[in-house]
Scaffold this motif. Structure first.
Motif, mmCIF file in Angstrom:
data_model
loop_
_atom_site.group_PDB
_atom_site.id
_atom_site.type_symbol
_atom_site.label_atom_id
_atom_site.label_comp_id
_atom_site.label_asym_id
_atom_site.label_seq_id
_atom_site.Cartn_x
_atom_site.Cartn_y
_atom_site.Cartn_z
ATOM 1 N N UNK A 300 0.872 -1.150 -0.014
ATOM 2 C CA UNK A 300 -0.005 -0.013 0.073
ATOM 3 C C UNK A 300 0.808 1.291 0.116
ATOM 4 N N UNK A 301 1.765 1.163 0.596
ATOM 5 C CA UNK A 301 2.963 2.483 0.925
ATOM 6 C C UNK A 301 3.481 2.652 -0.615
ATOM 7 N N UNK A 302 3.689 1.402 -1.218
ATOM 8 C CA UNK A 302 4.491 1.733 -2.481
ATOM 9 C C UNK A 302 3.381 2.188 -3.658
ATOM 10 N N UNK A 303 1.988 1.853 -3.416
ATOM 11 C CA UNK A 303 1.311 2.364 -4.471
ATOM 12 C C UNK A 303 0.911 3.904 -4.180
ATOM 13 N N UNK A 304 0.999 4.049 -2.945
ATOM 14 C CA UNK A 304 0.883 5.736 -2.662
ATOM 15 C C UNK A 304 2.021 6.508 -2.997
ATOM 16 N N UNK A 305 2.886 5.937 -2.829
ATOM 17 C CA UNK A 305 4.396 6.497 -3.433
ATOM 18 C C UNK A 305 4.307 6.660 -4.903
ATOM 19 N N UNK A 306 3.915 5.563 -5.563
ATOM 20 C CA UNK A 306 3.772 5.439 -7.185
ATOM 21 C C UNK A 306 3.013 6.671 -7.795
ATOM 22 N N UNK A 307 1.962 7.142 -7.082
ATOM 23 C CA UNK A 307 1.061 8.260 -7.361
ATOM 24 C C UNK A 307 1.706 9.458 -7.493
ATOM 25 N N UNK A 308 2.859 9.836 -6.635
ATOM 26 C CA UNK A 308 3.510 11.336 -6.858
ATOM 27 C C UNK A 308 3.987 11.660 -8.585
ATOM 28 N N UNK A 309 4.297 10.539 -9.271
ATOM 29 C CA UNK A 309 4.817 10.768 -10.539
ATOM 30 C C UNK A 309 3.628 11.217 -11.439
ATOM 31 N N UNK A 310 2.507 10.670 -11.179
ATOM 32 C CA UNK A 310 1.240 11.018 -12.156
ATOM 33 C C UNK A 310 0.177 10.725 -11.546
ATOM 34 N N UNK A 311 -0.446 11.780 -10.520
ATOM 35 C CA UNK A 311 -1.477 11.216 -9.561
ATOM 36 C C UNK A 311 -2.670 10.990 -10.119
ATOM 37 N N UNK A 312 -3.244 11.606 -11.145
ATOM 38 C CA UNK A 312 -4.559 11.414 -11.757
ATOM 39 C C UNK A 312 -4.400 10.124 -12.657
#
Length: 741
Positions: A300-312
């Motif tokens: 879950x932490x990795x998924x949220x961190x992955x949003x920082x590049x292209x959140x939408x």
């Protein structure tokens, strides 16, 4: 004897290094010894013990001194050497002076920015607008709107997996650099050039500190008097010019001096946009996983961190598979950098993060949009605070409507068709329980055909014509003659209405006229009851759209919305009182117990008598059980309703109700293209049936509150000419049945 006048002997090696020991040299040594002795020798001899004389060091061989290389005799070479030497000295002189000056300027700039930085607590929530959280009728959260902020977190309070994932993804040297990373910038420039872009286009090489500086817009606060819009302000904050990059670097250096690394990371974790309207890691954790940021797993932490590049684009509510794939890449980075063991990393890959039930359902997107648009603007759209709205939505009923829509379009609508449909389900008091504004059910911010589309209702308007007649004293068994008529309309050409089947059916009861949806009887009744009376009854029942002024009013020539018509039918079910459809039950500020406002709709004033409403319900029950609405029938439940098809079949409707719920269905094309082979008695009735069948599963059947029309049959109006026409019509009907003259 005085030695004045004698020339002093030169200092020789023997005097510098001492005499050789006696007996080891020839007579010359003795003779020299017998002569003058150095004073040092005399002083040594007077002592009780004397050191032996130092051994004579052999004379060093003379070596030829190396002569310096002669400068070239070529004057051209000497000239260019001199020029290059002079240029080098000049450049060096300028370079160190400019460098020193630049360092002084940068130092002063950093110092100035440092003096303007506030305390870290003032930077953790930077939203311009507040958030809106919506709960269903049971209090369960189903939708979020606005800028969500779940609460302040710190780098120490969030899950270590989230913290490590962010550092591993965004800036692996975060704890080792001084705010900017020359190595990272050089690497980004190299990648950009290799990929054919400009040096500052694409990869930026920004550190977490620089990204945080950008999130803070370099200290510039949004001011609506200075910017055309918040979007323009944010666009300026994201500009990537060389001058902007320089200011960003200075701001980052000042932040490194002012705050600790964890404080900078805390600002970043609270302000970064993470898709789905969530600002900050706490809001994202609640939005996607229904848990606090402190409890996130590695996946879950990795998924949220992955949003920082292209959140939408990468938001799991938009595309869960794509978000999981991105999280897998980040888990690999965490493993490579030592944040996860091989076993833990593999476990995270094998068990990717999944959305919470609420986030996965994405229930009521159209409904939530409607509540946001119909609620008070200063709380729903322009609020700077966080608001909680309790709504009328029933997620079970919402699921039923969405499933019915998907079933009909997948099984009974031809592939490639661009036809649309909308569904509204509400209680008799106007409380909206479900809303689907289009065939794509899982959307947000889309065109809502249940509310925003204004379309002709066709025959679905006729119940208000008969409601007016019943209220004025007509009976369901009264007779009206279905015959050719021509109406002269002032300022227009004469109008001759036609039935759908292009036939005339002679004398019919009001019930029969409604059952088979005859147009001519409806026009006659509307004129006899008075068009203004019909218009008033419909308006009082809740149809707020402009209604036609002419006789075509009776045939649904006016444009209105599905929500309005469904709400008006709810007034018939509840016994004749007006209804204002509503979705908001209670609004309060987050954390407060006292509500700021309560329900904005419900049952209003009485429009027609209860007996008239009950008799109209019976007439509409005949429509559903024996007439044009037969496809809507439900097993074990009494259904009342009315079909509707507008001119040239551009719109098809079915509105109906049981004892518990009212539902309305519209179908058509957005561009008003006529439907092919579809009327209100077809697919709209089937969509209604599929919806209400699911809605009523598990419920105990109840009878409709209806009164069968039992008063003696009479003509619509005491008009002699019409009486003669009616008698002739009855005679013709009897001759048609039994034959003869």
């Amino acid at each position: 004897m005085s030695d004045s006048g004698r020339k002093k002997p030169p200092l020789v090696a023997e005097r510098r290094y001492g005499s050789k020991p006696a007996g080891k040299s020839g007579g010359k040594t003795k003779g020299a010894a017998a002569g003058r002795k150095p004073a040092a020798t005399k002083r040594v001899a007077s002592k009780s013990t004397a050191k032996p004389a130092a051994r004579k060091t052999p004379a060093r061989k003379k070596t030829a001194r190396r002569k310096p290389a002669k400068p070239s005799r070529n004057p051209i070479v000497r000239f260019f050497r001199a020029i290059f030497g002079w240029l080098f000295r000049l450049i060096w002189a300028f370079t160190w002076r400019i460098t020193a000056l630049a360092m002084i300027v940068v130092g002063l700039a950093v110092g100035y920015v440092y003096s303007t930085l506030p305390e870290v607590t003032a930077l953790l929530d930077g939203r311009a607008n507040g958030s809106v959280v919506m709960t269903d009728r049971t209090g369960e959260v189903f939708a979020w709107r606005g800028d969500q902020f779940g609460g302040v977190v710190t780098a120490d309070s969030v899950s270590p997996h989230l913290k490590n994932a962010v550092v591993a993804t965004e800036d692996k040297r975060f704890y080792r650099h001084f705010g900017i990373s020359p190595r990272g910038v050089a690497s980004a420039v190299r990648i950009n050039l290799r990929e054919g872009r400009g040096p500052l286009s694409g990869h930026g090489g920004s550190t977490i500190t620089q990204q945080t500086a950008k999130l803070l817009c370099l200290g510039v606060v949004y001011d609506d008097t200075q910017w055309d819009s918040e979007a323009a302000y944010e666009a300026d904050c994201r500009r990537g010019s060389l001058w902007r990059k320089g200011k960003e670097a200075i701001y980052a250096l000042a932040m490194e001096v002012k705050y600790t690394k964890d404080e900078i990371l805390s600002i970043y974790l609270n302000r970064a946009y993470m898709g789905g309207g969530a600002y900050g890691s706490e809001a994202a954790a609640q939005r996607y996983f229904g848990k606090p940021a402190a409890a996130l797993s590695a996946a879950e932490g990795a998924m949220i961190a992955g949003l920082l590049t292209a959140p939408s684009t990468l938001a799991p509510t938009s595309n869960l598979t794509r978000s999981q794939n991105r999280a897998g890449v980040i888990i690999g980075l965490m493993e490579d950098q030592g944040y996860l063991s091989t076993k833990a990393a593999q476990e995270a890959r094998d068990n990717p993060a999944k959305l919470s039930p609420a986030a996965q359902a994405r229930a009521g997107g159209y409904f939530a949009d409607w509540v946001m648009s119909s609620g008070p603007e200063f709380f729903t759209r322009n609020s700077t605070s966080d608001v909680v709205i309790r709504t009328t939505l029933d997620q079970r009923i919402q699921d039923a409507a969405e499933e019915a829509m998907n079933y009909i379009f997948s099984e009974k609508v031809r592939e490639g068709s661009k036809a649309q449909a909308a569904i509204v389900v509400m209680s008799a008091d106007g409380a909206v329980r479900a809303m689907v504004g289009g065939r794509k059910t899982k959307v947000t911010g889309a065109f809502n055909r249940a509310v925003q589309a204004k379309r002709q209702t066709g025959s679905a308007f006729k119940p208000f014509v008969y409601a007016t007649a019943l209220e004025l004293g007509w009976s369901a068994n009264d007779i009206v003659v279905d015959e050719p008529i021509t109406i002269n309309i002032p300022g227009s050409s004469p109008w001759s209405p036609q039935n759908y089947d292009r036939k005339f059916h002679g004398p019919v009861t009001l019930t029969e006229a409604l059952r088979v949806s005859l147009n001519i009887p409806a026009v006659k009744i509307a004129q006899d009851a008075g068009l203004e009376n019909v218009r008033k009854v419909a308006s009082d029942f809740g149809i707020e759209s402009d209604l036609a002024a002419g006789p075509s009013l009776a045939l649904g020539a006016s444009d209105t919305s599905l929500l309005e018509v469904t709400g008006a039918y709810a007034g018939i079910l509840n016994g004749g009182s007006s209804v204002r459809p509503y979705g908001l039950v209670e609004l309060k500020m987050q954390g407060d117990d006292e509500a700021l406002m309560t329900s904005t709709g419900g049952i209003g004033e009485r429009v027609i008598s209860e007996d008239a409403a009950r008799e109209l319900t019976w007439m509409m029950h005949v429509v559903a059980s024996e007439g044009t609405g037969r496809r809507a029938n439900l097993p074990d439940w009494q259904v009342a309703g009315k079909t509707g098809t507008s001119q040239k079949a551009k719109d098809a409707w079915f509105i109906g109700f049981t004892a518990d719920y009212v539902a309305g269905v519209w179908m058509g094309y957005d561009d008003n293209t006529p439907l092919t082979g579809v009327t209100g008695s077809g697919l709209p009735a089937e969509i209604w049936h599929e919806t209400m069948r699911r809605v009523h599963e598990g419920l105990t059947p109840k009878p409709l509150p209806m009164l069968r029309g039992g008063s003696p049959a009479r003509h619509v109006a005491p008009d002699p000419q019409r009486d003669r026409d009616t008698r002739n019509g009855i005679d013709d009907l009897l001759r048609g049945i039994f034959g003869g003259n």
